[in-house]
Design a protein around this motif. Structure first.
Motif, PDB file in Angstrom:
ATOM      1  N   TRP A   1      35.824  -3.306  16.845  1.00 29.46           N
ATOM      2  CA  TRP A   1      35.516  -4.651  16.663  1.00 29.46           C
ATOM      3  C   TRP A   1      34.032  -4.709  16.671  1.00 29.46           C
ATOM      4  O   TRP A   1      33.553  -4.275  17.980  1.00 29.46           O
ATOM      5  N   ASN A   2      33.343  -4.862  15.813  1.00 26.27           N
ATOM      6  CA  ASN A   2      31.732  -4.755  15.746  1.00 26.27           C
ATOM      7  C   ASN A   2      30.943  -5.877  16.040  1.00 26.27           C
ATOM      8  O   ASN A   2      29.848  -6.129  15.238  1.00 26.27           O
TER       9      ASN A   2
ATOM     10  N   LEU B   1      32.602 -16.515  11.288  1.00 22.48           N
ATOM     11  CA  LEU B   1      31.659 -15.350  11.760  1.00 22.48           C
ATOM     12  C   LEU B   1      31.055 -14.579  10.587  1.00 22.48           C
ATOM     13  O   LEU B   1      29.880 -14.335  10.572  1.00 22.48           O
ATOM     14  N   CYS B   2      31.741 -14.243   9.621  1.00 19.05           N
ATOM     15  CA  CYS B   2      31.169 -13.635   8.397  1.00 19.05           C
ATOM     16  C   CYS B   2      30.082 -14.527   7.816  1.00 19.05           C
ATOM     17  O   CYS B   2      29.106 -14.070   7.318  1.00 19.05           O
ATOM     18  N   ASP B   3      30.370 -15.869   7.696  1.00 19.76           N
ATOM     19  CA  ASP B   3      29.222 -16.678   7.108  1.00 19.76           C
ATOM     20  C   ASP B   3      28.258 -16.789   8.083  1.00 19.76           C
ATOM     21  O   ASP B   3      27.045 -16.875   7.547  1.00 19.76           O
TER      22      ASP B   3
ATOM     23  N   CYS C   1      27.527 -11.449   6.745  1.00 19.81           N
ATOM     24  CA  CYS C   1      28.160 -10.083   6.636  1.00 19.81           C
ATOM     25  C   CYS C   1      29.521 -10.110   5.790  1.00 19.81           C
ATOM     26  O   CYS C   1      30.077 -11.134   5.868  1.00 19.81           O
ATOM     27  N   GLU C   2      29.926  -9.109   5.719  1.00 22.39           N
ATOM     28  CA  GLU C   2      31.350  -8.667   5.100  1.00 22.39           C
ATOM     29  C   GLU C   2      32.330  -8.463   6.282  1.00 22.39           C
ATOM     30  O   GLU C   2      31.934  -8.048   7.155  1.00 22.39           O
ATOM     31  N   PRO C   3      33.697  -8.919   5.773  1.00 23.68           N
ATOM     32  CA  PRO C   3      34.710  -8.520   7.022  1.00 23.68           C
ATOM     33  C   PRO C   3      34.715  -6.891   7.338  1.00 23.68           C
ATOM     34  O   PRO C   3      34.909  -7.074   8.532  1.00 23.68           O
ATOM     35  N   ASN C   4      34.307  -6.070   6.449  1.00 23.61           N
ATOM     36  CA  ASN C   4      34.480  -4.842   6.913  1.00 23.61           C
ATOM     37  C   ASN C   4      33.159  -4.432   7.802  1.00 23.61           C
ATOM     38  O   ASN C   4      33.117  -3.429   8.431  1.00 23.61           O
TER      39      ASN C   4
END
Length: 117
Positions: free
Chosen positions: A11-12, A63-65, A69-72
């Motif tokens: 989890w980054n 969180l991505c928004d 960032c991307e989910p990965n």
């Protein structure tokens, strides 16, 4: 029997937050709120500092928004452990060091001490 694999994940969130110059979990709260995600301070803190077992899809998307960032980037799966299709155990007892007529376990006889003498 098929190969068995145990999957783990990294989890980054904290790393991605740092890349966006967000250093505290409290800085994330208003950004989540503006996207309709209402979490308490302790929930956001655990989300940032820990590794969540479950996360709602809307929270993940927010969180991505927020972090652009991307989910990965946030969630990185990896193989923790692999197990072989079959065990490589010996077929005969001799392969374990057991000889016929010489078992590993032996019977023991318990003798009580004579307390009178």
């Amino acid at each position: 029997m098929a190969e068995q694999r145990r999957i783990g994940y990294k989890w980054n969130l904290r790393t991605v937050m740092a890349q966006q110059n967000l250093w505290k979990s409290t800085e994330l709260m208003p950004l989540l709120k503006s996207r309709g995600i209402n979490l308490s301070e302790s929930q956001v803190y655990r989300l940032v500092t820990g590794t969540p077992e479950r996360i709602p899809a809307r929270t993940f998307a927010a969180l991505c928004d927020i972090l652009d960032c991307e989910p990965n980037d946030l969630f990185e799966p990896y193989v923790e452990m692999r197990a072989a299709k079959t065990a490589d155990a010996p077929k005969q007892p001799e392969g374990l060091g057991v000889k016929p007529g010489n078992p590993i376990a032996r019977r023991v006889r318990i003798v009580q001490d004579d307390q009178n003498g």
